[in-house]
Design a protein around this motif. Structure first.
Motif, PDB file in Angstrom:
ATOM      1  N   ILE A 193       0.601  -1.305   0.390  1.00  0.00           N
ATOM      2  CA  ILE A 193      -0.094  -0.319   0.281  1.00  0.00           C
ATOM      3  C   ILE A 193       0.687   0.886   0.508  1.00  0.00           C
ATOM      4  CG2 ILE A 193      -0.601   0.012   2.682  1.00  0.00           C
ATOM      5  CD1 ILE A 193      -3.287   0.983   2.122  1.00  0.00           C
ATOM      6  N   ALA A 194       1.918   1.547   0.632  1.00  0.00           N
ATOM      7  CA  ALA A 194       2.616   2.532   0.655  1.00  0.00           C
ATOM      8  C   ALA A 194       3.284   2.425  -0.515  1.00  0.00           C
ATOM      9  CB  ALA A 194       4.496   2.472   1.065  1.00  0.00           C
ATOM     10  N   CYS A 224      -6.548   7.954  -1.606  1.00  0.00           N
ATOM     11  CA  CYS A 224      -7.278   7.475  -0.863  1.00  0.00           C
ATOM     12  C   CYS A 224      -7.485   6.053  -0.123  1.00  0.00           C
ATOM     13  CB  CYS A 224      -8.526   7.989  -1.150  1.00  0.00           C
ATOM     14  SG  CYS A 224      -9.969   7.837   0.239  1.00  0.00           S
ATOM     15  N   ALA A 225      -6.921   5.943   1.167  1.00  0.00           N
ATOM     16  CA  ALA A 225      -6.550   4.583   0.905  1.00  0.00           C
ATOM     17  C   ALA A 225      -7.888   4.229   2.282  1.00  0.00           C
ATOM     18  CB  ALA A 225      -5.573   4.384   2.377  1.00  0.00           C
ATOM     19  N   LYS A 226      -7.895   2.369   1.636  1.00  0.00           N
ATOM     20  CA  LYS A 226      -8.986   2.902   2.689  1.00  0.00           C
ATOM     21  C   LYS A 226      -9.569   0.857   2.727  1.00  0.00           C
ATOM     22  CE  LYS A 226     -11.398   1.608  -2.092  1.00  0.00           C
ATOM     23  NZ  LYS A 226     -12.300   2.036  -3.185  1.00  0.00           N
ATOM     24  N   HIS A 227     -10.376   0.322   3.413  1.00  0.00           N
ATOM     25  CA  HIS A 227     -11.321   1.014   3.680  1.00  0.00           C
ATOM     26  C   HIS A 227     -11.152   0.838   5.688  1.00  0.00           C
ATOM     27  CE1 HIS A 227     -12.824  -0.382   0.656  1.00  0.00           C
ATOM     28  NE2 HIS A 227     -13.880   0.321   0.287  1.00  0.00           N
ATOM     29  N   PHE A 228     -11.440   2.333   6.694  1.00  0.00           N
ATOM     30  CA  PHE A 228     -10.621   2.466   7.756  1.00  0.00           C
ATOM     31  C   PHE A 228     -12.025   2.194   8.824  1.00  0.00           C
ATOM     32  CE2 PHE A 228      -9.026   4.405  11.358  1.00  0.00           C
ATOM     33  CZ  PHE A 228      -7.756   4.258  11.287  1.00  0.00           C
ATOM     34  N   TRP A 251      -1.812  -1.671  10.976  1.00  0.00           N
ATOM     35  CA  TRP A 251      -0.337  -1.483  10.798  1.00  0.00           C
ATOM     36  C   TRP A 251      -0.271  -0.847   9.563  1.00  0.00           C
ATOM     37  CZ3 TRP A 251       4.199  -4.031  13.422  1.00  0.00           C
ATOM     38  CH2 TRP A 251       5.574  -4.150  12.802  1.00  0.00           C
ATOM     39  N   PRO A 252      -0.763  -1.618   8.126  1.00  0.00           N
ATOM     40  CA  PRO A 252      -0.427  -1.508   7.208  1.00  0.00           C
ATOM     41  C   PRO A 252      -0.788   0.435   7.058  1.00  0.00           C
ATOM     42  CG  PRO A 252      -2.440  -2.792   7.305  1.00  0.00           C
ATOM     43  CD  PRO A 252      -1.635  -2.997   8.554  1.00  0.00           C
ATOM     44  N   PHE A 253      -1.980   0.642   7.629  1.00  0.00           N
ATOM     45  CA  PHE A 253      -2.239   2.076   7.354  1.00  0.00           C
ATOM     46  C   PHE A 253      -1.387   2.892   7.882  1.00  0.00           C
ATOM     47  CE2 PHE A 253      -6.791  -0.289   7.278  1.00  0.00           C
ATOM     48  CZ  PHE A 253      -7.155   1.023   6.249  1.00  0.00           C
ATOM     49  N   ALA A 254      -0.853   2.610   9.255  1.00  0.00           N
ATOM     50  CA  ALA A 254       0.657   3.015   9.428  1.00  0.00           C
ATOM     51  C   ALA A 254       1.670   3.330   8.042  1.00  0.00           C
ATOM     52  CB  ALA A 254       1.145   2.509  10.827  1.00  0.00           C
ATOM     53  N   ASP A 255       2.130   2.437   7.630  1.00  0.00           N
ATOM     54  CA  ASP A 255       2.399   2.708   7.146  1.00  0.00           C
ATOM     55  C   ASP A 255       1.641   3.635   5.499  1.00  0.00           C
ATOM     56  OD1 ASP A 255       4.298   0.697   7.138  1.00  0.00           O
ATOM     57  OD2 ASP A 255       3.178  -0.851   6.604  1.00  0.00           O
ATOM     58  N   PRO A 288      -3.876  23.650  23.424  1.00  0.00           N
ATOM     59  CA  PRO A 288      -3.133  22.889  23.676  1.00  0.00           C
ATOM     60  C   PRO A 288      -3.445  21.474  23.616  1.00  0.00           C
ATOM     61  CG  PRO A 288      -2.299  25.112  24.056  1.00  0.00           C
ATOM     62  CD  PRO A 288      -3.649  24.676  24.273  1.00  0.00           C
ATOM     63  N   GLN A 289      -2.792  20.399  23.649  1.00  0.00           N
ATOM     64  CA  GLN A 289      -2.991  19.003  23.386  1.00  0.00           C
ATOM     65  C   GLN A 289      -1.821  17.897  23.872  1.00  0.00           C
ATOM     66  OE1 GLN A 289      -6.575  18.099  24.299  1.00  0.00           O
ATOM     67  NE2 GLN A 289      -7.047  19.965  23.825  1.00  0.00           N
ATOM     68  N   PRO A 290      -2.212  17.181  24.288  1.00  0.00           N
ATOM     69  CA  PRO A 290      -0.647  16.617  24.734  1.00  0.00           C
ATOM     70  C   PRO A 290      -0.451  15.534  23.812  1.00  0.00           C
ATOM     71  CG  PRO A 290      -2.104  15.538  26.100  1.00  0.00           C
ATOM     72  CD  PRO A 290      -2.863  16.589  25.687  1.00  0.00           C
ATOM     73  N   LEU A 291       0.416  15.561  23.147  1.00  0.00           N
ATOM     74  CA  LEU A 291       1.242  14.597  22.964  1.00  0.00           C
ATOM     75  C   LEU A 291       0.952  13.080  23.611  1.00  0.00           C
ATOM     76  CD1 LEU A 291       4.285  15.965  20.586  1.00  0.00           C
ATOM     77  CD2 LEU A 291       1.980  16.307  19.323  1.00  0.00           C
ATOM     78  N   VAL A 292       0.762  11.969  22.511  1.00  0.00           N
ATOM     79  CA  VAL A 292       0.924  10.682  22.493  1.00  0.00           C
ATOM     80  C   VAL A 292       1.714   9.918  22.899  1.00  0.00           C
ATOM     81  CG1 VAL A 292      -1.675  10.045  22.709  1.00  0.00           C
ATOM     82  CG2 VAL A 292      -0.150   9.400  20.937  1.00  0.00           C
ATOM     83  N   GLY A 293       2.333   8.862  24.063  1.00  0.00           N
ATOM     84  CA  GLY A 293       3.528   8.395  23.843  1.00  0.00           C
ATOM     85  C   GLY A 293       3.943   7.241  22.715  1.00  0.00           C
ATOM     86  N   ALA A 294       2.932   7.115  21.824  1.00  0.00           N
ATOM     87  CA  ALA A 294       3.782   6.308  20.329  1.00  0.00           C
ATOM     88  C   ALA A 294       3.234   6.996  19.236  1.00  0.00           C
ATOM     89  CB  ALA A 294       2.270   5.003  20.495  1.00  0.00           C
ATOM     90  N   GLY A 295       2.974   8.065  19.278  1.00  0.00           N
ATOM     91  CA  GLY A 295       2.579   9.332  18.077  1.00  0.00           C
ATOM     92  C   GLY A 295       3.963   9.990  17.704  1.00  0.00           C
ATOM     93  N   GLY A 296       3.102  11.398  17.295  1.00  0.00           N
ATOM     94  CA  GLY A 296       4.630  12.667  17.067  1.00  0.00           C
ATOM     95  C   GLY A 296       4.217  12.240  15.747  1.00  0.00           C
ATOM     96  N   SER A 297       5.261  11.374  14.788  1.00  0.00           N
ATOM     97  CA  SER A 297       5.262  11.917  13.621  1.00  0.00           C
ATOM     98  C   SER A 297       4.604  10.530  12.898  1.00  0.00           C
ATOM     99  CB  SER A 297       7.190  10.521  13.508  1.00  0.00           C
ATOM    100  OG  SER A 297       7.704  11.542  14.297  1.00  0.00           O
ATOM    101  N   SER A 298       4.405  10.981  11.669  1.00  0.00           N
ATOM    102  CA  SER A 298       4.294  10.360  10.334  1.00  0.00           C
ATOM    103  C   SER A 298       3.909   8.378  10.298  1.00  0.00           C
ATOM    104  CB  SER A 298       4.404  10.670   8.732  1.00  0.00           C
ATOM    105  OG  SER A 298       4.072  12.129   8.682  1.00  0.00           O
ATOM    106  N   GLY A 299       2.976   7.980  10.838  1.00  0.00           N
ATOM    107  CA  GLY A 299       2.850   6.708  11.282  1.00  0.00           C
ATOM    108  C   GLY A 299       2.416   6.256  12.585  1.00  0.00           C
ATOM    109  N   GLY A 300       3.881   7.279  13.447  1.00  0.00           N
ATOM    110  CA  GLY A 300       4.270   6.527  14.701  1.00  0.00           C
ATOM    111  C   GLY A 300       5.353   7.093  15.333  1.00  0.00           C
ATOM    112  N   ASN A 301       5.068   6.831  16.450  1.00  0.00           N
ATOM    113  CA  ASN A 301       6.853   7.687  16.808  1.00  0.00           C
ATOM    114  C   ASN A 301       7.879   7.117  15.641  1.00  0.00           C
ATOM    115  OD1 ASN A 301       9.514   7.660  18.546  1.00  0.00           O
ATOM    116  ND2 ASN A 301       8.476   7.918  20.057  1.00  0.00           N
ATOM    117  N   ARG A 302       8.741   8.188  15.396  1.00  0.00           N
ATOM    118  CA  ARG A 302       9.572   7.930  14.257  1.00  0.00           C
ATOM    119  C   ARG A 302      10.687   7.244  15.156  1.00  0.00           C
ATOM    120  NH1 ARG A 302      14.290  10.206  16.521  1.00  0.00           N
ATOM    121  NH2 ARG A 302      14.883  11.862  17.760  1.00  0.00           N
TER     122      ARG A 302
END
Length: 840
Positions: free
Chosen positions: A173-174, A188-192, A226-230, A725-739
């Protein structure tokens, strides 16, 4: 490497406890606002901010709301902004070509290109499809597909996606997204997300509720997300919601899946659109993270809308804050600018509702008759790529008695309707809603018209003429007398058979989208057995949407070869002829497991539900396809990753080098406050239809009629309107999740050698055992296609990332590397892994 039955029982029991009827989806608000923080989004975000800052309230609403079914030339059209010469957006199917037009290509299905295991072909196909959409004037291609992933082999739309393995699907998909968007079209990636079967997928007149896919947090992260993160990491511009519910909350208004998982944890910067009429609420869906509604009307041809005038009113009366509407518009325009739509000036030059040159500009209203089709030929040289993918995606499952490749046989008999043309033409069945002639794509909205379709009989007959081989063919699967006459004494008999499926709004031969069984259609199994009872050199070619039961065919000594050709698109006959005659050496590997009995998969479609709302409990957790076969100790007919070649390969010299990227650091900090762009005129009079305005019937407008409702209940979910302002989540912060999930932890290499006498392409595969008692035995993590001359060796190398060796921890809500020992395996399939080593 097989687990004990006790361990298997413990694993499956632990998973079963995770999903029950009535599971709930936790609320998560507010909807995260786009930040444009990723490098590949920054420029587009700045352009989007500047554009949106110019817009009025009505113009912003027009960006978010479709104009209604058949309200424009595309299957989905947003409103226009005439003041800025913005024609609105054209959203068009499908994931295998431009739907509902002419002079376009019909590409191989997703399941086929995945079977090549070639990142080059993944991206090339995406780029070719994207260029055809671009040249037809399409802004958003509705594809590619990672949902359904393929939980149940009978699932009707599995073929639109790639594989039930999340890693293979993620890579495919990537690469497809990058190819599409490099061509200047928003993918447009689908279906989520969790849209895993067609039965009861949506609420209809007969089904009050769509099914609820009930699953646990660990399964969501380690399998379906997982593949939607990609896809997000690849920079996808749009995500389409699914029809179904997830833990009893509809996909288009599920604040957990949209706000938390997609926009916060995966840091998605593009826009979220509903599937067509999958929206069920107005204000609630806006708060839950929906950015665009399609087709714009509440139901087919209804003329009313959840957004449009209602969204205008909700902003005017203060229910929806300006920052949420601005975020919708900025996300849409960021995706637009990211792929360079502002520099591509190709107006929409086709009409989805007629292939005639002239038609109605507004088809639903039968108004403004004019030229609507310019019949632009966008095929370029894509036929060569389609043929290449068709050959490279054909899996050779069995080859005995030197049956293949063929070399000028004295006589050839080709049997089965699947080898032949549909006598009424390849496009005679709307959206491919029949099984007549050779099968080259499934049915439903994931289709495209064929410019032509080369049937196997056409290509094989031409090859026989060139070889001066005697040739006979029979198209009737039930004319056994003709079949017997054709195959008796033939040097080789080639039997074609198929199994079809598609989207649930179409029923074919009693199959309502999903397949009713895993047998061949049209009496294919009996036909194969009959031919093999007469001819000792029977070759079987299968055009199927997924696995079928082939054990009896496999064990028949007179069946000397079996090939899965899948859904190869317009060059079907040429592609299979290339493989049968050795012009192409098979490289394909099966992207799903072939069981011996339907029960072997451990999952199935639920055709009837005892409860309403329907509850679909994913009790198997992450154990689908080969993961289940391995855990349950079931021997398949053919395992995941299996595929033969006309040559042989060996594996040697496994090397593992540990890297030192440093410790994992959860993301910390806060976002900025929600921004607003431009000023909104809160005077309701300015939002009314202009004097003398001629409204097109059934067309969805942003204008209001009458007074704006006030005094509405203020019991919206806590935090829904909070723009602080909202707190960032530990597993996030970058496209696809924590860099740091993508840091390299180990570099693994192995030598692959072509030990045969024919040039070929070997698909080297890398699997990892995560080692825990509730982990699958092995999981795919990497692969590569190595082109090797006879006697040549090449080094397969893969960088194992932190993500590759992590599990999702439900307590910390982050990825962790467990203390269990981890082992890497390299080989030719999921059950042929001669090399292994510990990851220390």
């Amino acid at each position: 490497m097989l687990w004990s039955s006790i361990a298997t029982f413990a694993v499956l029991t632990a998973i079963v406890k995770g999903q029950t009827d009535g599971d709930t989806s936790p609320p998560h608000y507010p909807s995260p606002w786009a930040r444009g923080n990723a490098v590949d989004w920054q420029d587009a975000y700045q352009k989007a901010k500047a554009f949106v800052s110019q817009l009025t309230l009505l113009e912003k609403v027009n960006l978010t709301t479709g104009v209604g079914w058949e309200g424009g030339p595309c299957v989905g059209n947003t409103g226009t902004i005439p003041r800025l010469n913005f024609p609105g957006l054209c959203l068009q199917d499908s994931p295998l070509g431009v739907r509902d037009t002419d002079l376009n290509s019909a590409f191989p299905a997703g399941v086929n290109v995945a079977s090549t295991w070639s990142t080059r072909l993944f991206k090339s196909r995406g780029n070719a499809m994207g260029s055809e959409h671009r040249d037809k004037g399409v802004d958003v291609q509705l594809g590619p597909v990672a949902g359904p992933l393929g939980r149940a082999p009978e699932g009707g739309r599995n073929w639109e996606g790639f594989s039930p393995d999340p890693v293979l699907t993620g890579v495919a998909i990537a690469q497809t997204i990058q190819g599409i968007q490099d061509a200047g079209v928003v993918a447009c990636a689908k279906h989520f997300i969790m849209n895993e079967q067609e039965h009861n997928r949506e609420s209809t007149a007969t089904d009050a509720f769509a099914y609820s896919s009930n699953l646990d947090d660990k399964t969501m992260h380690e399998l379906y997300l997982w593949p939607f993160a990609d896809a997000v990491r690849a920079g996808v511009g749009a995500i389409m919601c699914s029809y179904n519910q997830i833990n009893n909350s509809y996909g288009s208004q599920n604040s957990y899946t949209l706000n938390y998982l997609l926009k916060e944890e995966l840091d998605f910067q593009g826009f979220v659109t509903s599937d067509w009429w999958a929206q069920h609420t107005g204000v609630a869906s806006a708060f839950a993270g929906l950015d665009m509604t399609m087709a714009g009307d509440q139901n087919l041809d209804s003329g009313n809308t959840w957004w449009g005038s209602n969204l205008t009113a909700a902003v005017l009366n203060g229910t929806i804050p300006q920052w949420r509407l601005d975020d919708m518009a900025v996300r849409i325009m960021s995706a637009y600018y990211k792929v360079g739509r502002d520099t591509i000036n190709i107006p929409t030059n086709f009409n989805s509702w007629t292939l005639d040159t002239d038609g109605y500009r507004f088809p639903e209203a039968n108004e403004d008759y004019e030229q609507v089709n310019w019949h632009v030929n966008v095929q370029d040289d894509h036929a060569a790529l389609i043929r290449e993918i068709g050959g490279a995606s054909t899996v050779l499952l069995k080859n005995t008695k030197n049956a293949l490749p063929l070399n000028k046989p004295k006589s050839v008999a080709v049997i089965g309707y699947d080898a032949h043309d549909n006598p009424d033409g390849p496009n005679s069945c709307s959206d491919r809603n029949c099984d007549e002639g050779t099968l080259a794509m499934g049915w439903g909205s994931g289709t495209a018209n064929f410019p032509y379709l080369i049937a196997p009989n056409t290509a094989l007959k031409a090859q026989a003429a060139n070889d001066r081989s005697k040739y006979a063919n029979v198209s009737d699967n039930w004319d056994y007398a003709a079949v017997a006459k054709a195959v008796t004494g033939a040097e080789v008999a080639i039997v074609f058979a198929n199994a079809d499926s598609g989207e649930g709004y179409i029923t074919v031969d009693g199959n309502e989208g999903d397949r009713n069984n895993l047998t061949l259609w049209g009496g294919g199994d009996a036909l194969i057995a009959y031919v093999a009872s007469i001819n000792p050199n029977t070759i079987v070619v299968l055009h199927t949407v997924g696995p079928v039961i082939v054990e009896a065919i496999k064990q028949n000594p007179n069946v000397t070869a079996i090939l899965w050709a899948g859904l190869p698109g317009q060059e079907s006959g040429n592609a299979i002829t290339d493989v049968l005659y050795g012009k192409v050496n098979p490289q394909a590997k099966s992207v799903f497991t072939w069981g011996k009995a339907r029960e072997d998969w451990g999952t199935d479609v639920t055709y009837e539900f005892p409860s309403d709302p329907p509850q679909l409990n994913f009790v198997e957790g992450v154990f689908i396809d080969y993961r289940h076969f391995d855990a349950a100790g079931i021997e398949p007919s053919y395992e995941f990753g299996f595929g033969l070649s006309y040559t042989n390969y060996s594996y040697s010299n496994l090397q593992i080098a540990k890297q030192n990227p440093g410790p994992y650091q959860p993301t910390k900090g806060f976002t900025s406050a929600a921004p607003t762009f431009g000023k909104i005129d809160y005077n309701p009079a300015d939002a009314e239809f202009p004097p003398g305005f001629r409204a097109v019937p059934q067309y969805v407008y942003p204008y209001i009629s009458g007074p704006v409702p006030t005094g509405l209940p203020q019991d919206w979910p806590a935090g829904a309107t909070d723009g602080s302002p909202q707190p960032l989540v530990g597993a996030g912060g970058s496209s696809g999740g924590n860099r740091q999930l993508y840091d390299t932890m180990y570099t693994v290499s192995a030598t692959v050698t072509n030990t045969g006498s024919v040039k070929g392409t070997e698909i080297a595969q890398l699997y990892i055992s995560l080692g825990g008692p509730t982990d699958p035995k092995i999981v795919l993590r990497g692969f590569d296609d190595l082109i090797l001359d006879p006697g040549q060796s090449a080094v397969f190398t893969y960088d194992i990332t932190r993500r590759d060796i992590s599990n999702w921890d439900t307590v910390s809500q982050n990825w962790v590397i467990s203390s269990y020992p981890k082992t890497v395996y390299v080989g030719a399939s999921s059950r042929n892994l001669p090399l292994s080593g510990a990851l220390t």
